[in-house]
Scaffold this active site. Structure first.
Site, PDB file in Angstrom:
ATOM      1  N   CYS A 134       1.924  -8.115  -3.826  1.00 23.28           N
ATOM      2  CA  CYS A 134       2.517  -6.906  -4.387  1.00 23.28           C
ATOM      3  C   CYS A 134       1.402  -6.054  -4.980  1.00 23.28           C
ATOM      4  O   CYS A 134       0.519  -6.578  -5.664  1.00 23.28           O
ATOM      5  CB  CYS A 134       3.515  -7.300  -5.479  1.00 23.28           C
ATOM      6  SG  CYS A 134       4.280  -5.891  -6.287  1.00 23.28           S
ATOM      7  N   GLU A 144      10.604  -4.551  -1.405  1.00 22.89           N
ATOM      8  CA  GLU A 144      10.609  -3.209  -2.008  1.00 22.89           C
ATOM      9  C   GLU A 144      11.962  -2.912  -2.673  1.00 22.89           C
ATOM     10  O   GLU A 144      12.025  -2.298  -3.727  1.00 22.89           O
ATOM     11  CB  GLU A 144      10.287  -2.146  -0.949  1.00 22.89           C
ATOM     12  CG  GLU A 144       8.890  -2.259  -0.359  1.00 22.89           C
ATOM     13  CD  GLU A 144       7.802  -2.411  -1.391  1.00 22.89           C
ATOM     14  OE1 GLU A 144       7.887  -1.801  -2.470  1.00 22.89           O
ATOM     15  OE2 GLU A 144       6.859  -3.174  -1.132  1.00 22.89           O
TER      16      GLU A 144
END
Ligand code: ZN
Length: 177
Positions: free
Chosen positions: A93, A136
């Site tokens: 991430c 996401e």
């Protein structure tokens, strides 16, 4: 324009992002274009608006898989269905730079969304694409993948995650704040 990416520990990452109002079209187009630019510069495959400090329900993906380019902006996405087996796969991430941890997710999803021109889409994704989308989508719900690592991965990543919380990690440049 490249925008700074917020890091784990920033309270915004735990916030549920707000629906995008169709009225603010010009702003949204600019934001999406900045998000693509920022994500590409940071070598990411996905980025949500909250990660650049804007808690709106938007994310972008840009990945190449077996010669196919998957490049798409998602506005107000809704995951309609999950399907397939539950699979474990490593994820990273941009708000948790330099780390990866194994996360369990369903193999596929059906999702509806609007693109940057407010065209409606509904489609099923599986494999890598489904994984990036689910990662996401979690950001829009205020979730980061490290929140649900299993105990083993949690303890393995505890120390580097602390360094991120304390903003003491190395190799993180102006792109992050
Ligand atoms: Zn992320």
């Amino acid at each position: 324009m490249i925008r700074p990416i917020i890091l784990l520990g920033d309270p915004l990452l735990s916030e549920v992002s707000a629906e995008v109002n169709k009225g603010s079209q010009a702003d949204v187009k600019l934001l999406i274009s900045d998000m693509f630019e920022t994500m590409n510069k940071a070598n990411g495959v996905g980025l949500s608006a909250v990660q650049v400090g804007v808690p709106l329900r938007i994310f972008v993906v840009d990945a190449e898989l077996e010669g196919n380019i998957f490049r798409q902006a998602f506005i107000n996405p809704v995951i309609l269905k999950e399907f397939g087996e539950s699979l474990k796969h490593p994820e990273g991430c941009l708000s948790v730079p330099g780390l990866a941890g194994v996360v369990e997710r369903p193999e596929g999803i059906e999702i509806e969304w609007y693109d940057e021109n407010w065209e409606y889409h509904k489609k099923s994704f599986s494999g890598f694409e489904a994984r990036v989308i689910q990662h996401e989508y979690d950001h829009l719900e205020g979730r980061v993948y490290v929140d649900y690592l299993d105990t083993l991965w949690k303890s393995a990543l505890a120390e580097p995650i602390n360094l991120i919380h304390e903003r003491k990690m190395e190799g993180v440049n102006y792109l992050w704040k």
